[in-house]
Write a protein that holds these residues in place. Structure first.
Motif, mmCIF file in Angstrom:
data_model
loop_
_atom_site.group_PDB
_atom_site.id
_atom_site.type_symbol
_atom_site.label_atom_id
_atom_site.label_comp_id
_atom_site.label_asym_id
_atom_site.label_seq_id
_atom_site.Cartn_x
_atom_site.Cartn_y
_atom_site.Cartn_z
ATOM 1 N N UNK A 1 0.855 -1.177 0.000
ATOM 2 C CA UNK A 1 0.000 0.000 0.000
ATOM 3 C C UNK A 1 0.893 1.229 0.000
ATOM 4 N N UNK A 2 0.408 2.286 -0.620
ATOM 5 C CA UNK A 2 1.049 3.605 -0.530
ATOM 6 C C UNK A 2 0.177 4.409 0.423
ATOM 7 N N UNK A 3 0.813 5.020 1.412
ATOM 8 C CA UNK A 3 0.092 5.770 2.433
ATOM 9 C C UNK A 3 0.449 7.243 2.381
ATOM 10 N N UNK A 4 -0.519 8.099 2.714
ATOM 11 C CA UNK A 4 -0.187 9.511 2.864
ATOM 12 C C UNK A 4 0.338 9.739 4.279
ATOM 13 N N UNK A 5 0.635 10.962 4.614
ATOM 14 C CA UNK A 5 1.232 11.264 5.922
ATOM 15 C C UNK A 5 0.296 10.961 7.090
ATOM 16 N N UNK A 6 -0.992 10.911 6.806
ATOM 17 C CA UNK A 6 -1.971 10.608 7.849
ATOM 18 C C UNK A 6 -2.320 9.125 7.910
ATOM 19 N N UNK A 7 -1.627 8.320 7.123
ATOM 20 C CA UNK A 7 -1.864 6.885 7.132
ATOM 21 C C UNK A 7 -3.012 6.420 6.250
ATOM 22 N N UNK A 8 -3.545 7.305 5.427
ATOM 23 C CA UNK A 8 -4.614 6.912 4.504
ATOM 24 C C UNK A 8 -4.013 6.203 3.298
ATOM 25 N N UNK A 9 -4.702 5.191 2.825
ATOM 26 C CA UNK A 9 -4.236 4.416 1.678
ATOM 27 C C UNK A 9 -4.491 5.203 0.397
ATOM 28 N N UNK A 10 -3.425 5.441 -0.362
ATOM 29 C CA UNK A 10 -3.517 6.127 -1.650
ATOM 30 C C UNK A 10 -3.680 5.132 -2.793
ATOM 31 N N UNK A 11 -3.175 3.929 -2.592
ATOM 32 C CA UNK A 11 -3.257 2.902 -3.617
ATOM 33 C C UNK A 11 -2.693 1.604 -3.096
ATOM 34 N N UNK A 12 -2.891 0.550 -3.878
ATOM 35 C CA UNK A 12 -2.393 -0.762 -3.482
ATOM 36 C C UNK A 12 -1.983 -1.568 -4.708
ATOM 37 N N UNK A 13 -1.133 -2.558 -4.454
ATOM 38 C CA UNK A 13 -0.709 -3.505 -5.486
ATOM 39 C C UNK A 13 -0.569 -4.874 -4.828
ATOM 40 N N UNK A 14 -0.909 -5.911 -5.588
ATOM 41 C CA UNK A 14 -0.813 -7.272 -5.058
ATOM 42 C C UNK A 14 -0.717 -8.247 -6.224
#
Length: 157
Positions: free
Chosen positions: A45-58
């Motif tokens: 997952x890519x997270x922003x500074x607040x820990x929100x998920x910006x995207x994912x890969x699997x």
């Protein structure tokens, strides 16, 4: 990617589904089904500074047959608000690094030809088009083509 990201991962997946050019799926799976179908060592997952998920890969196995142990299919999804900022590229590069470190020699995907942003991303990260599957399946009442892409590792083989 961890269970604590599950709601955001599934929401981003559903948003991609709803846009209509990301997958043949019509509804995102439950977390349990998603989790069971993805290899644990290759989820990001890519997270922003607040820990929100910006995207994912699997990645998922393409087959349980031992001969295909080094071949996986991947997915990359990015929240609409985070697109155009390099999130997908960073996720895909992390995925490539992890799969190569694990001895995986081929990462593949199928992309709708209308998804030009995804096709460009894959080209930039070393994927090549190996074919077009014409009218491979019906999606929302119409036949759809998919572009089959693969990246063969130079480091594994």
């Amino acid at each position: 990617m961890a269970a604590l990201h599950r709601d955001q991962v599934i929401a981003i997946y559903q948003a991609g589904i709803d846009e209509g050019d990301a997958t043949f799926e019509t509804t995102a799976p439950t977390w349990e089904r998603f989790d069971a179908g993805r290899l644990p060592g290759h989820r990001f997952v890519a997270l922003d500074r607040d820990g929100r998920v910006l995207g994912w890969a699997a990645v998922s196995r393409v087959s349980d047959r031992p001969v295909y142990a080094g071949v996986v299919e991947h997915s990359v999804y990015v929240h609409a608000d985070a697109r155009g900022r390099g999130v997908a590229s960073a996720l895909l590069k992390a995925l490539i690094a992890s799969t190569e470190a694990a001895g995986i020699w081929t990462v593949q995907s199928s992309v709708f030809p209308e998804n030009t942003a995804s096709l460009a991303l894959h080209e930039r990260t070393g994927f090549r088009v190996i074919g077009v599957r014409e009218r491979v399946a019906r999606h929302h009442g119409r036949w759809r083509d998919t572009v089959l892409l693969e990246r063969r590792s130079d480091a594994v083989g």
